[in-house]
Design an enzyme around this catalytic site. Structure first.
Site, PDB file in Angstrom:
ATOM      1  CE  LYS A   1     -10.330   3.362  10.238  1.00  0.00           C
ATOM      2  NZ  LYS A   1      -8.914   3.287   9.861  1.00  0.00           N
TER       3      LYS A   1
ATOM      4  CE  LYS B   1      -5.672  -1.547   3.499  1.00  0.00           C
ATOM      5  NZ  LYS B   1      -5.861  -0.206   3.524  1.00  0.00           N
TER       6      LYS B   1
ATOM      7  CE  LYS C   1     -11.928   6.667   2.852  1.00  0.00           C
ATOM      8  NZ  LYS C   1     -10.684   7.405   2.992  1.00  0.00           N
TER       9      LYS C   1
HETATM   10  P1  ADP Z   1      -7.817   1.206   7.306  1.00  0.00           P
HETATM   11  O1  ADP Z   1      -7.602   0.610   5.943  1.00  0.00           O
HETATM   12  O2  ADP Z   1      -8.106   0.167   8.317  1.00  0.00           O
HETATM   13  O3  ADP Z   1      -8.840   2.311   7.290  1.00  0.00           O
HETATM   14  P2  ADP Z   1      -5.930   3.326   7.451  1.00  0.00           P
HETATM   15  O4  ADP Z   1      -6.233   3.661   6.028  1.00  0.00           O
HETATM   16  O5  ADP Z   1      -6.401   4.234   8.525  1.00  0.00           O
HETATM   17  O6  ADP Z   1      -6.438   1.857   7.735  1.00  0.00           O
HETATM   18  O7  ADP Z   1      -4.352   3.139   7.552  1.00  0.00           O
HETATM   19  C1  ADP Z   1      -3.486   3.662   8.544  1.00  0.00           C
HETATM   20  C2  ADP Z   1      -2.057   3.273   8.210  1.00  0.00           C
HETATM   21  O8  ADP Z   1      -1.904   1.849   8.283  1.00  0.00           O
HETATM   22  C3  ADP Z   1      -1.620   3.631   6.780  1.00  0.00           C
HETATM   23  O9  ADP Z   1      -0.257   4.012   6.759  1.00  0.00           O
HETATM   24  C4  ADP Z   1      -1.843   2.374   6.016  1.00  0.00           C
HETATM   25  O10 ADP Z   1      -1.013   2.290   4.877  1.00  0.00           O
HETATM   26  C5  ADP Z   1      -1.489   1.308   7.029  1.00  0.00           C
HETATM   27  N1  ADP Z   1      -2.291   0.107   6.766  1.00  0.00           N
HETATM   28  C6  ADP Z   1      -3.631  -0.022   6.895  1.00  0.00           C
HETATM   29  N2  ADP Z   1      -4.055  -1.263   6.582  1.00  0.00           N
HETATM   30  C7  ADP Z   1      -2.941  -1.948   6.241  1.00  0.00           C
HETATM   31  C8  ADP Z   1      -2.699  -3.288   5.814  1.00  0.00           C
HETATM   32  N3  ADP Z   1      -3.680  -4.182   5.702  1.00  0.00           N
HETATM   33  N4  ADP Z   1      -1.425  -3.643   5.541  1.00  0.00           N
HETATM   34  C9  ADP Z   1      -0.404  -2.755   5.677  1.00  0.00           C
HETATM   35  N5  ADP Z   1      -0.566  -1.483   6.065  1.00  0.00           N
HETATM   36  C10 ADP Z   1      -1.803  -1.065   6.358  1.00  0.00           C
END
Ligand code: ADP
Ligand code: TRP
Length: 321
Positions: free
Chosen positions: A193, A190, A111
């Protein structure tokens, strides 16, 4: 029966990476476990200083998670901030956390590298997350692979606490779905968002179909054979298709004569079908926000009772009572 816990941040529209990495496994675990699932609104404050937007996001994620199959009869589903004990434990853990441990966390470093000016909350995020897990005596924590390091921090802090004060905290295990460890986004990175490469979980109509058409592929001509194993469309198709459908699609790739547009359309159809029932449930929940609120309040009261049991031991152990 094992106690399973997981949390999700209410920070934006959920995508299929969230679904396959975290929500689907969480829903499946309800069958044979005692589950605690929450919306991490305290965590959201680290990056979302907008009260109205936060309230909206919490409601949205509550609706979406329920639509995905959270059963409030079985599972305590609640808002993190409705259990103040979590803050109390967070402070106690902070006092045992070496700063270096937090400085090594990838999620914080990423971040900062992306230009976010870090606040103290963002830095101590993993300590609060450890408190979330430890305050309920959780045994297992289903999360996506990107949260693995945070789980290691949690285990480390639980062990430090127990070494210092006696065996009070349960040392939890992560549950990481290796088969869908990281769901790729439109560009093959990956899905996240923060990378703007997501496919919405409950996207509808033309707009979401367009998103599928944007999945990046190579420029192999239509008539040539294509490599399924290096293709984003195929990687996503794997998440939805049965083994037979997958084998069929693999054949089409290898045979040539199939354009990527065709594979994208097939993927889009599987996606629409997969989430159809959940989409209906979601519409019902959207029309009944009082019910959603009541589910969260009931969940919170069960969660507080569990947290208080652990905290009364913790307070005694550290010498506060
Ligand atoms: P983002 O990366 O979109 O901000 P978050 O960090 O809020 O998503 O993740 C919320 C949950 O979803 C976590 O448990 C995270 O490990 C899972 N997650 C997020 N993106 C992925 C992905 N591309 N593949 C698998 N799991 C994911
Ligand atoms: N950090 C997690 C995420 O971004 C959300 C979260 C907060 C969490 N506390 C938790 C997940 C405790 C599991 C357990 O996805």
């Amino acid at each position: 029966m094992k106690r399973v816990l997981s949390g999700i941040q209410p920070s934006g529209t959920l995508h299929i990476g969230n679904y396959f990495g975290m929500m689907k496994p969480s829903v499946e675990l309800q069958e044979n476990n005692e589950c605690f699932y929450f919306i991490a609104d305290y965590h959201a404050l680290t990056t979302l200083p907008d009260a109205a937007r936060l309230r909206e996001c919490v409601h949205e994620v509550a609706v979406d998670f329920l639509a995905c199959g959270i059963d409030p009869e079985k599972t305590a589903f609640f808002r993190q901030s409705d259990v103040p004990q979590v803050m109390e434990l967070s402070w106690m853990l902070s006092c045992l956390t070496p700063i270096g441990l937090l400085e090594r966390c990838h999620s914080f470093k990423d971040k900062v590298a992306r230009g976010i000016t870090p606040n103290h909350g963002l830095f101590t995020y993993p300590v609060l997350m450890a408190a979330d897990i430890l305050v309920y005596g959780s045994n297992q924590v289903p999360v996506g692979k990107d949260q693995k390091q945070h789980l290691e921090v949690t285990r480390d802090l639980a062990i430090r606490f127990n070494n210092q004060y006696g065996e009070v905290l349960v040392v939890p295990e992560p549950i990481i779905q290796e088969s869908v460890a990281v769901v790729p986004g439109l560009d093959g990175q990956k899905m996240s968002k923060s990378y703007g490469n997501t496919i919405e979980l409950f996207g509808e109509g033309k707009k979401v179909r367009k998103t599928f058409m944007k999945i990046v592929t190579d420029s192999t001509p239509m008539e040539d054979p294509k490599d399924p194993d290096s293709c984003n469309v195929f990687a996503l198709y794997k998440l939805f298709a049965t083994e037979d459908e997958l084998a069929e699609m693999r054949k089409c790739y290898l045979a040539g004569g199939m354009g990527y547009g065709h594979a994208k359309q097939a993927l889009f159809e599987k996606y629409s079908e997969h989430f159809a029932e959940m989409r209906e449930r979601r519409a019902e929940l959207l029309a009944d926000s009082a019910r959603v609120e009541q589910i969260l309040l009931d969940g919170a009261s069960r969660a507080r009772a569990a947290a208080e049991t652990v905290m009364s031991r913790v307070r005694k152990a550290v010498g506060l009572r």
